[in-house]
Every structure is written in C-alpha cells, then in structure tokens.
Design an enzyme around this catalytic site. Sequence first.
Site, PDB file in Angstrom:
ATOM      1  N   GLY A  47       0.816  -1.210   0.000  1.00 29.37           N
ATOM      2  CA  GLY A  47       0.000   0.000   0.000  1.00 29.37           C
ATOM      3  C   GLY A  47       0.852   1.264   0.000  1.00 29.37           C
ATOM      4  O   GLY A  47       2.059   1.225   0.242  1.00 29.37           O
ATOM      5  N   VAL A  82      -1.201  -7.538   9.778  1.00 31.23           N
ATOM      6  CA  VAL A  82      -2.273  -8.383  10.303  1.00 31.23           C
ATOM      7  C   VAL A  82      -1.855  -9.839  10.489  1.00 31.23           C
ATOM      8  O   VAL A  82      -2.614 -10.622  11.073  1.00 31.23           O
ATOM      9  CB  VAL A  82      -3.529  -8.324   9.406  1.00 31.23           C
ATOM     10  CG1 VAL A  82      -4.091  -6.915   9.367  1.00 31.23           C
ATOM     11  CG2 VAL A  82      -3.256  -8.850   8.006  1.00 31.23           C
ATOM     12  N   LYS A  98       1.136 -15.896   4.193  1.00 31.26           N
ATOM     13  CA  LYS A  98       0.836 -15.597   5.598  1.00 31.26           C
ATOM     14  C   LYS A  98      -0.347 -14.658   5.765  1.00 31.26           C
ATOM     15  O   LYS A  98      -1.170 -14.849   6.665  1.00 31.26           O
ATOM     16  CB  LYS A  98       2.073 -15.004   6.280  1.00 31.26           C
ATOM     17  CG  LYS A  98       3.172 -16.019   6.557  1.00 31.26           C
ATOM     18  CD  LYS A  98       4.436 -15.356   7.083  1.00 31.26           C
ATOM     19  CE  LYS A  98       4.259 -14.796   8.478  1.00 31.26           C
ATOM     20  NZ  LYS A  98       5.546 -14.261   9.016  1.00 31.26           N
ATOM     21  N   GLY A 125     -10.778 -14.274  14.219  1.00 32.00           N
ATOM     22  CA  GLY A 125     -10.811 -14.294  15.680  1.00 32.00           C
ATOM     23  C   GLY A 125     -11.299 -12.975  16.252  1.00 32.00           C
ATOM     24  O   GLY A 125     -12.077 -12.943  17.220  1.00 32.00           O
ATOM     25  N   ALA A 132     -11.801 -10.537   1.109  1.00 32.81           N
ATOM     26  CA  ALA A 132     -11.560 -10.311  -0.315  1.00 32.81           C
ATOM     27  C   ALA A 132     -10.886 -11.534  -0.912  1.00 32.81           C
ATOM     28  O   ALA A 132      -9.692 -11.762  -0.719  1.00 32.81           O
ATOM     29  CB  ALA A 132     -10.688  -9.079  -0.509  1.00 32.81           C
ATOM     30  N   TYR A 180      -0.377 -17.137  -4.228  1.00 37.87           N
ATOM     31  CA  TYR A 180      -1.528 -16.234  -4.153  1.00 37.87           C
ATOM     32  C   TYR A 180      -2.835 -17.014  -4.253  1.00 37.87           C
ATOM     33  O   TYR A 180      -3.741 -16.849  -3.432  1.00 37.87           O
ATOM     34  CB  TYR A 180      -1.443 -15.206  -5.283  1.00 37.87           C
ATOM     35  CG  TYR A 180      -2.548 -14.177  -5.280  1.00 37.87           C
ATOM     36  CD1 TYR A 180      -2.660 -13.239  -4.255  1.00 37.87           C
ATOM     37  CD2 TYR A 180      -3.484 -14.121  -6.319  1.00 37.87           C
ATOM     38  CE1 TYR A 180      -3.670 -12.284  -4.252  1.00 37.87           C
ATOM     39  CE2 TYR A 180      -4.484 -13.163  -6.328  1.00 37.87           C
ATOM     40  CZ  TYR A 180      -4.582 -12.252  -5.293  1.00 37.87           C
ATOM     41  OH  TYR A 180      -5.583 -11.315  -5.293  1.00 37.87           O
ATOM     42  N   TYR A 207     -15.272 -20.938  10.124  1.00 34.38           N
ATOM     43  CA  TYR A 207     -15.718 -20.063  11.216  1.00 34.38           C
ATOM     44  C   TYR A 207     -17.228 -19.815  11.115  1.00 34.38           C
ATOM     45  O   TYR A 207     -17.918 -19.724  12.140  1.00 34.38           O
ATOM     46  CB  TYR A 207     -14.963 -18.732  11.187  1.00 34.38           C
ATOM     47  CG  TYR A 207     -13.772 -18.700  12.104  1.00 34.38           C
ATOM     48  CD1 TYR A 207     -13.819 -18.027  13.321  1.00 34.38           C
ATOM     49  CD2 TYR A 207     -12.591 -19.354  11.774  1.00 34.38           C
ATOM     50  CE1 TYR A 207     -12.734 -17.994  14.181  1.00 34.38           C
ATOM     51  CE2 TYR A 207     -11.493 -19.336  12.613  1.00 34.38           C
ATOM     52  CZ  TYR A 207     -11.571 -18.651  13.815  1.00 34.38           C
ATOM     53  OH  TYR A 207     -10.490 -18.644  14.669  1.00 34.38           O
ATOM     54  N   ARG A 209       0.415  -5.356 -13.578  1.00 35.37           N
ATOM     55  CA  ARG A 209      -0.878  -5.661 -14.176  1.00 35.37           C
ATOM     56  C   ARG A 209      -1.038  -4.900 -15.496  1.00 35.37           C
ATOM     57  O   ARG A 209      -0.425  -3.865 -15.717  1.00 35.37           O
ATOM     58  CB  ARG A 209      -2.004  -5.369 -13.192  1.00 35.37           C
ATOM     59  CG  ARG A 209      -2.070  -6.443 -12.110  1.00 35.37           C
ATOM     60  CD  ARG A 209      -3.151  -6.197 -11.095  1.00 35.37           C
ATOM     61  NE  ARG A 209      -2.743  -5.251 -10.071  1.00 35.37           N
ATOM     62  CZ  ARG A 209      -3.389  -5.111  -8.919  1.00 35.37           C
ATOM     63  NH1 ARG A 209      -4.461  -5.835  -8.666  1.00 35.37           N
ATOM     64  NH2 ARG A 209      -2.956  -4.234  -8.020  1.00 35.37           N
TER      65      ARG A 209
END
Length: 328
Positions: free
Chosen positions: A37, A58, A92, A103, A115, A146, A160, A187
Amino acid sequence: MKKVLITGAAGFLGSHLCDRFISEGYFVIGMDNFITGEERNIVHLLSHPNFEFIEHDVTEFVSVEGRLDYILHFASPASPIDYLKIPIQTLKVGSLGTHNLLGLAKEKKARILIASTSEVYGDPLVHPQSEDYYGNVNTIGPRGVYDEAKRFQEAITMAYHRFHGLETRIVRIFNTYGPRMRLNDGRVIPAFMGQALRGEDLTIFGDGSQTRSFCYVDDQVEGIYRLLLSDYAYPVNIGNPHEITIKEFAEEIIKLTGTTQRIIYKELPQDDPLQRQPDISLAKKLLHWEPNVTRETGMQITFDYFKTLSKEALYKSEHKDFKKHIKK
C-alpha cells in the site's frame, strides 16, 4: 455511528473502500503495514474526524479497542510482480492474517467480509466462471502462493461461519482498475498506460488471444458494499462480464492515448490464465448489482489519473522495496 475496520486500507481497492464507507456515515479504522500500500492513497483521510489509521501487520495479533460492527479484510499483495517477490508474506496474510481477523470478528461479534479473487478459478476449464466452479489451480506453481492463500482464506472463513456461527461474506474480485493503481505493479492496465506515456512499445505476454474483463473501481466498491449488507454467506463474483482479448485491449489503449507505439510479444508466464470472465448471475439476483461504468469511460478516467503522475514517478522502474518485510 457504525464502525468498520478495513485492512489493506492504503491499497488501491482498500483506499476506495475507506472513502465509500466514510461517505456512508461510518467510522472507519484503516489498517495497513505499507508492504504494497501507499500512504498517499489515504493522506486525504488522515485528518478526517471519522477516520483512524493503525499501521500494523495483520499476520501478527490484531487488537482494536471498543466496538466493531464490520471487518473488511483486503490486506494482501494482489499483483504477480509483488507476490512472486514476497511469496511467504502472501501466504501468511491469506492464512495467519485471515485467522487473526476471524478471531477478532468472533470476539467483537462483528460481520466480516473477506476479499477473495478470480484467481481461485486458476486457468479455468469452464467459461465464464460461476461460483460453483471449483477451479483449475496449480498448487505448487509460482502463482500458487496467491491462489492457494485465497482458497485457504475462503475455507477457514466458511469453517468459522459453520462452526462458530460467525457472520461472513466472501467476494471473489475480478480484474478491477481505476485511479490509485500502482503504475509498475505488473498488471496489464497500468503497464500499458505507463508504456504509452513513456513512448515505449506495448508488451503483450503470449499471442494476445488470452482474455480479461475489467471492472471500474466504483462499480466494484458498490458490489462489495451491497454484499456486506446482504444476508448471503457464500462466495459471490463481482466483476465486469464484458470480455476482451489482450491484443484488442492494447489496440484500445493506443487509440485512447493517441500514441503510435508498436505491440511486441514476449513469452507467456507459467500458469497465466488464458480466459477470465465472471458469471455475475448470482450478484444480479442477490444484490441487484451489475457494472454501470463503460470501459471507455473508466479507462479515460484512469488514463487522466496516470497523466497527473510526476515524471520521476512515471520513469521509476521499481516502485516497491520489500527488504524490510523479508526475513531471511
């Protein structure tokens, strides 16, 4: 005021989602570690009273104070150049990162939308691709880092949902474009537009007969927004079904940019899908959604954005340095 956490908030699509939710009256917590990002994508939001930013990876434990109503998990490298350079981080964020956010959703009793991607279909043997197609994926190929991260992401999300009764939503995103795309992320749209602006030949991998379908970012965000607020827990394709060959698309770019570049051909990368077209029947039925922005209009807006880039940005060959994110 509803509160939403958006991971990957400084990315192309994540930043547009932040804009949309703020415009709808939500308090938005944006989270990103800037591995792919860009801070410039959210700089206009940093002083907004309904926006808070947390710099965080994250894949490490995620904690957010107070109530959360919704979580949108959009943290992930999304271009082949990126995820081939940082394959382990890509795996990961799709596995550990998704587990952490599921969680958190369970703890906060929040609805979570993850996503996913059209890449779960691999190089499809079914055309167009509908949600009930299981895909044709090379699990051990270079793109598998990916594809399989996203397939695992879907599987743990549904686990979940079934085991914990968590409110989950899954969007399978097809090729999306618009302002804030990184110019050199590999891309086809930014690649062609960057080459045209620099006066370079347009590079096609393969013979150009492979197809793609391109969805403008505002249409994509609208579909995601509707899916989040729906009552449907299973995957939904969001994309534009108007298919075009890469060769035809290159010719469109030359016409759009008013340039006279040649088209040159290079070898097709391993496992690069030859066809990509979403079946959006489910989105039409469930969400009353379909794309509205024509490719002609969307590409003009996107090209106008790229024309505003500085000369330094336009000619910079490497846009990301992943050294600090890679642990040997």
